[in-house]
Design a protein around this motif. Structure first.
Motif, PDB file in Angstrom:
ATOM      1  N   VAL A  99      -4.957-110.748-104.371  1.00 39.71           N
ATOM      2  CA  VAL A  99      -6.293-110.435-104.886  1.00 39.71           C
ATOM      3  C   VAL A  99      -7.324-110.452-103.775  1.00 39.71           C
ATOM      4  CG1 VAL A  99      -6.827-112.859-105.403  1.00 39.71           C
ATOM      5  CG2 VAL A  99      -8.109-111.064-106.557  1.00 39.71           C
TER       6      VAL A  99
ATOM      7  N   PRO B  70      -7.940-104.439-101.079  1.00 39.16           N
ATOM      8  CA  PRO B  70      -6.711-103.646-101.093  1.00 39.16           C
ATOM      9  C   PRO B  70      -5.705-104.269-100.131  1.00 39.16           C
ATOM     10  CG  PRO B  70      -8.654-102.235-100.837  1.00 39.16           C
ATOM     11  CD  PRO B  70      -9.129-103.651-100.685  1.00 39.16           C
TER      12      PRO B  70
ATOM     13  N   ASP C 216      -0.470-107.123-107.773  1.00 37.47           N
ATOM     14  CA  ASP C 216      -1.681-106.847-107.004  1.00 37.47           C
ATOM     15  C   ASP C 216      -2.793-106.657-108.032  1.00 37.47           C
ATOM     16  OD1 ASP C 216      -3.694-105.922-105.416  1.00 37.47           O
ATOM     17  OD2 ASP C 216      -2.611-104.185-104.640  1.00 37.47           O
TER      18      ASP C 216
ATOM     19  N   TRP D  22      -6.331-106.094-109.356  1.00 34.54           N
ATOM     20  CA  TRP D  22      -7.690-105.618-109.054  1.00 34.54           C
ATOM     21  C   TRP D  22      -8.643-106.090-110.143  1.00 34.54           C
ATOM     22  CZ3 TRP D  22     -11.071-102.817-112.028  1.00 34.54           C
ATOM     23  CH2 TRP D  22     -12.322-102.600-111.412  1.00 34.54           C
ATOM     24  N   TRP D  23      -9.733-106.707-109.682  1.00 31.85           N
ATOM     25  CA  TRP D  23     -10.779-107.137-110.617  1.00 31.85           C
ATOM     26  C   TRP D  23     -11.980-107.596-109.833  1.00 31.85           C
ATOM     27  CZ3 TRP D  23     -11.642-112.681-111.722  1.00 31.85           C
ATOM     28  CH2 TRP D  23     -10.833-113.524-110.944  1.00 31.85           C
TER      29      TRP D  23
ATOM     30  N   GLU E 167     -17.611-109.679-111.884  1.00 27.57           N
ATOM     31  CA  GLU E 167     -18.235-109.159-113.093  1.00 27.57           C
ATOM     32  C   GLU E 167     -17.238-108.903-114.219  1.00 27.57           C
ATOM     33  OE1 GLU E 167     -18.519-108.055-110.060  1.00 27.57           O
ATOM     34  OE2 GLU E 167     -20.612-107.650-109.525  1.00 27.57           O
TER      35      GLU E 167
ATOM     36  N   THR F 100     -18.001 -99.820-111.183  1.00 33.75           N
ATOM     37  CA  THR F 100     -17.434-100.961-110.451  1.00 33.75           C
ATOM     38  C   THR F 100     -17.917-101.073-109.013  1.00 33.75           C
ATOM     39  OG1 THR F 100     -15.586 -99.675-109.576  1.00 33.75           O
ATOM     40  CG2 THR F 100     -15.284-100.663-111.763  1.00 33.75           C
TER      41      THR F 100
ATOM     42  N   ASP G  24     -16.362 -99.467-106.714  1.00 36.51           N
ATOM     43  CA  ASP G  24     -15.151 -99.200-105.924  1.00 36.51           C
ATOM     44  C   ASP G  24     -14.738 -97.733-105.994  1.00 36.51           C
ATOM     45  OD1 ASP G  24     -14.416-101.674-104.781  1.00 36.51           O
ATOM     46  OD2 ASP G  24     -13.633-102.372-106.705  1.00 36.51           O
TER      47      ASP G  24
ATOM     48  N   ILE H   8      -6.933 -98.833-105.241  1.00 37.94           N
ATOM     49  CA  ILE H   8      -8.341 -99.057-104.910  1.00 37.94           C
ATOM     50  C   ILE H   8      -8.505 -98.768-103.420  1.00 37.94           C
ATOM     51  CG2 ILE H   8     -10.240-100.729-104.970  1.00 37.94           C
ATOM     52  CD1 ILE H   8      -8.881-100.141-107.739  1.00 37.94           C
TER      53      ILE H   8
ATOM     54  N   ARG I  76     -14.968-100.442-101.327  1.00 38.75           N
ATOM     55  CA  ARG I  76     -16.306-100.282-101.912  1.00 38.75           C
ATOM     56  C   ARG I  76     -16.918 -98.948-101.482  1.00 38.75           C
ATOM     57  NH1 ARG I  76     -17.620-104.278-105.659  1.00 38.75           N
ATOM     58  NH2 ARG I  76     -19.711-103.413-105.389  1.00 38.75           N
TER      59      ARG I  76
ATOM     60  N   ASN J  36     -16.389-106.424 -97.582  1.00 44.01           N
ATOM     61  CA  ASN J  36     -15.373-107.342 -98.072  1.00 44.01           C
ATOM     62  C   ASN J  36     -14.748-108.007 -96.850  1.00 44.01           C
ATOM     63  OD1 ASN J  36     -13.103-108.581 -99.175  1.00 44.01           O
ATOM     64  ND2 ASN J  36     -12.964-107.060-100.793  1.00 44.01           N
TER      65      ASN J  36
ATOM     66  N   ARG K 273     -17.163-111.144-100.805  1.00 47.72           N
ATOM     67  CA  ARG K 273     -18.143-110.068-100.916  1.00 47.72           C
ATOM     68  C   ARG K 273     -19.418-110.430-100.193  1.00 47.72           C
ATOM     69  NH1 ARG K 273     -18.319-108.278-107.100  1.00 47.72           N
ATOM     70  NH2 ARG K 273     -20.392-107.514-106.646  1.00 47.72           N
TER      71      ARG K 273
HETATM   72  C1  WTA Z   1     -12.190-105.911-104.144  1.00 50.42           C
HETATM   73  C2  WTA Z   1     -12.632-110.871-106.561  1.00 50.42           C
HETATM   74  C3  WTA Z   1      -8.291-103.829-104.072  1.00 50.42           C
HETATM   75  C4  WTA Z   1     -12.861-104.736-104.820  1.00 50.42           C
HETATM   76  C5  WTA Z   1     -11.638-110.983-107.721  1.00 50.42           C
HETATM   77  C6  WTA Z   1     -13.765-105.409-105.845  1.00 50.42           C
HETATM   78  C7  WTA Z   1      -9.759-105.505-104.618  1.00 50.42           C
HETATM   79  C8  WTA Z   1     -14.193-106.655-105.116  1.00 50.42           C
HETATM   80  C9  WTA Z   1      -8.723-106.221-105.259  1.00 50.42           C
HETATM   81  C10 WTA Z   1     -14.535-107.775-106.065  1.00 50.42           C
HETATM   82  C11 WTA Z   1      -7.408-105.648-105.250  1.00 50.42           C
HETATM   83  C12 WTA Z   1     -10.571-107.340-105.439  1.00 50.42           C
HETATM   84  N1  WTA Z   1      -7.254-104.450-104.642  1.00 50.42           N
HETATM   85  N2  WTA Z   1      -9.533-104.323-104.038  1.00 50.42           N
HETATM   86  N3  WTA Z   1      -6.351-106.253-105.800  1.00 50.42           N
HETATM   87  N4  WTA Z   1      -9.262-107.343-105.759  1.00 50.42           N
HETATM   88  N5  WTA Z   1     -10.884-106.230-104.739  1.00 50.42           N
HETATM   89  O1  WTA Z   1     -16.238-110.071-107.061  1.00 50.42           O
HETATM   90  O2  WTA Z   1     -13.622-104.039-103.870  1.00 50.42           O
HETATM   91  O3  WTA Z   1     -15.220-111.349-105.133  1.00 50.42           O
HETATM   92  O4  WTA Z   1     -14.868-104.632-106.224  1.00 50.42           O
HETATM   93  O5  WTA Z   1     -13.859-110.549-107.078  1.00 50.42           O
HETATM   94  O6  WTA Z   1     -13.071-107.008-104.303  1.00 50.42           O
HETATM   95  O7  WTA Z   1     -14.774-108.963-105.372  1.00 50.42           O
HETATM   96  P1  WTA Z   1     -15.102-110.291-106.145  1.00 50.42           P
END
Ligand code: WTA
Length: 633
Positions: free
Chosen positions: A372, A375, A397, A399-400, A403, A485, A487, A499, A502, A508, A513
């Motif tokens: 997590v 990418p 993997d 993605w989240w 928010e 999002t 992304d 993904i 951003r 990142n 972030r």
């Molecule tokens: C990125 C973290 C690709 C993405 C949970 C998102 C990812 C931002 C992934 C959110 C993934 C998080 N693959 N990109 N598996 N997980 N991202 O709010 O750009 O710290 O918008 O949450 O991290 O970051 P946040």
């Protein structure tokens, strides 16, 4: 939700999209409610107004603690591995955790905490951090956890934004061989925070600290008071499904960090459901998430998600490279960890130490892996798969975002076919959509666009604290009737999502972030800086590094010293995590005639790709580009 086959997944997914309310009601039925909902969902993305399980009453801690007691009270809830492997580890069963949460909840009440109060938590990764979080939830106070790497100024901003009346902290934290003077940083922050009446301080590092009469109290003393009062239980406060559970600040492309708000009912259902579904958690498994509770990953997948599912969750205080770079693998071996969930930046950093530190560890207990934060590049994916998972552990993997509250696009472990660097398919109940710049849907497969979500899910943010309009403009105004999002994303010929990063001015860095505007503001606070522009550049370990172009006409003659001063300034204003990796002094920034900085050009320079900078004819002063190119670091 246990999924038996890929076809089963497809079936469940189809139903979840065709009949979302029935689907989520079914999921919610697996939780414990004081009163069930009158209506599953009411929503519009215009205002936005999103209400899940309307009219329902619950307390999330009854789902994370009480409901497990009868049958699984003696099961391990939390395993805690200390920073120093020579110190003893701790184990808390569900019953012990329940009792400690009740005790501390009573201590909070004794200190004036009430339902609806905002409580700031700034603590090291110790069990008391999870206890503090749950104790707030127990009494209906809204927690706002601030990661231990943020500066006094950042904490003050967050405390003021939410008008917190209580702070929970520790004397100090230890990470590797570094001490973090938590209480002293809080003392600095509180100079600016008039709303705070009480600071509760856990004894941990035993660093000498100041304790101010009438304001500061020791955690241990407060627990002793509760013990003398002889009332160990603390009945959970009855909460409305849509009452706030917590605020967590996160960076965006403009201005100060926003307080993302999650609510009790939907967040509980969503984190529990996604934890169970993506990892296909089995009751005897030991689960280790390497995140810090200061980030959303720790909230959702160290504390709330695993505990609501009665899982054994491992908390680690230290860092992967101390005392040696095999530390994660040692922990896996020591506790026979089954599920290991980490970040690509950690994998890349550990890759660089070679296989010697892995080879002598017994990793045979592992059966599922997770990633997590950013990418995951193919090289890291394969290294993780070959050397840690030994080609027998599915890699989820996930993605989240802060928010979204929980996983959105992710494989279901052991079910979804995997593709390296792809987050894969949406989890049941999640409806992604790709759109082009104009907001038109990009249909079909083998396409790319900006990733949006077109239907609500229970774990989504409800507002940004104190500023609903900001929530609307940031997430719901870019495209009509969709959650945006931030992304970019591609969907391949099989409908799998990858993904790409951003598409806004958010960096990142090591999975954290960081808003470029925020870093620029901090750099501009330095007394001799006139102006600056910050962009990301590819960094082998961190994923992205912070590259700052700084206009600083009256700097010291010693550039290196000025750089260090600027870095110190950023560390003071935001925190060490936002320090620029590279600072290039320039005489001016490339701007259009209307005064807009052309970041595209700066990004190319930072990436070392100056061959074709594209159209520079609209620049006010094209000569500045030549100078910037020549001075690139
Ligand atoms: C990125 C973290 C690709 C993405 C949970 C998102 C990812 C931002 C992934 C959110 C993934 C998080 N693959 N990109 N598996 N997980 N991202 O709010 O750009 O710290 O918008 O949450 O991290 O970051 P946040």
């Amino acid at each position: 939700m246990k999924i038996s086959s890929f076809d089963h997944y497809k079936e469940v997914y189809k139903q979840s999209v065709e009949q979302p309310e029935e689907f989520w009601a079914g999921v919610a039925d697996t939780f414990q409610w004081r009163k069930k909902w009158d209506k599953v969902l009411e929503w519009n993305f215009k205002e936005p107004r999103i209400e899940w399980f309307k009219g329902a009453k619950l307390n999330i801690t009854e789902n994370c603690l009480d409901r497990h007691l009868e049958e699984h009270g003696d099961k391990t809830a939390i395993i805690w591995e200390p920073n120093d492997p020579k110190d003893s580890h701790r184990v808390l069963t569900y019953r012990q955790l329940h009792d400690k949460v009740c005790q501390f909840a009573n201590a909070l009440k004794n200190n004036g905490a009430k339902k609806g109060d905002r409580i700031c938590i700034y603590m090291p990764m110790v069990p008391e951090l999870a206890i503090a979080v749950l104790a707030c939830a127990r009494i209906g106070a809204i927690h706002s956890v601030v990661f231990g790497g943020f500066s006094a100024q950042s904490i003050a901003d967050r405390i003021q934004d939410a008008a917190c009346n209580i702070v929970i902290t520790a004397d100090g934290g230890v990470r590797g061989n570094k001490e973090v003077p938590l209480k002293s940083i809080i003392d600095d922050a509180l100079v600016q925070c008039k709303s705070v009446e009480r600071v509760i301080v856990l004894t941990h590092s035993r660093t000498p600290i100041s304790m101010i009469k009438g304001r500061d109290v020791w955690w241990e003393d407060e627990i002793r008071k509760v013990e003398t009062q002889g009332n160990p239980d603390c009945p959970a406060e009855e909460m409305d499904a849509e009452d706030m559970l917590f605020i967590l600040y996160t960076s965006g492309s403009t201005g100060k960090p926003k307080g993302v708000v999650h609510t009790c009912g939907g967040y509980m259902v969503y984190t529990g459901f996604t934890f169970d579904t993506a990892f296909q958690y089995q009751p005897e498994e030991v689960y280790f998430c390497t995140a810090d509770i200061g980030w959303i990953t720790g909230h959702s997948y160290i504390v709330y998600g695993p505990l609501s599912q009665g899982a054994t969750t491992l908390m680690f205080e230290g860092i992967p490279t101390w005392p040696a770079p095999g530390r994660f693998w040692e922990i896996v071996e020591k506790y026979k960890v089954n599920i290991f969930y980490t970040a690509p930046t950690a994998i890349r950093s550990l890759m660089s130490f070679g296989l010697d530190v892995v080879k002598d560890k017994d990793l045979s207990s592992l059966n599922k892996l997770g990633s997590v934060g950013e990418p995951i590049n193919e090289e890291a994916w394969h290294w993780f798969n070959d050397n840690i998972g030994h080609n027998k552990c599915p890699i989820v993997d996930t993605w989240w975002q802060t928010e979204t509250g929980g996983f959105m696009i992710s494989p279901v472990a052991g079910i979804t076919p995997l593709k390296p660097s792809f987050a894969g398919l949406p989890l049941p109940g999640v409806q992604p959509i790709l759109v082009d710049e104009k907001g038109e849907e990009v249909v079909g497969n083998d396409v790319s666009g900006n990733l949006c979500i077109k239907f609500p899910w229970p774990g989504m943010l409800r507002t940004t604290y104190g500023d609903h309009e900001r929530c609307r403009t940031t997430y719901f105004a870019t495209y009509d009737n969709m959650y945006f999002t931030g992304d970019g994303c591609l969907r391949d010929e099989d409908g799998y999502y990858r993904i790409t990063g951003r598409v806004d001015d958010v960096l990142n860095v090591s999975g954290h972030r960081i808003g470029t505007a925020e870093v620029e503001n901090a750099i501009n606070m330095h007394s001799s800086v006139v102006e600056s522009a910050v962009v990301g550049y590819p960094h082998d370990i961190k994923g992205q590094g912070v590259y700052a172009f700084v206009v600083c006409p009256n700097k010291h003659s010693d550039d290196e010293l000025t750089r260090k001063d600027i870095i110190m300034t950023v560390a003071r204003i935001i925190g060490a995590i936002a320090k620029p990796d590279k600072i290039q002094f320039v005489s001016g920034l490339p701007k259009t005639r209307s005064g807009k900085i052309m970041r595209r050009i700066l990004r190319k320079v930072a990436e070392g790709d100056t061959g074709n900078l594209g159209d520079t004819s609209t620049l006010l002063d094209p000569a500045v580009v030549e100078e910037i190119k020549a001075g690139a670091l």
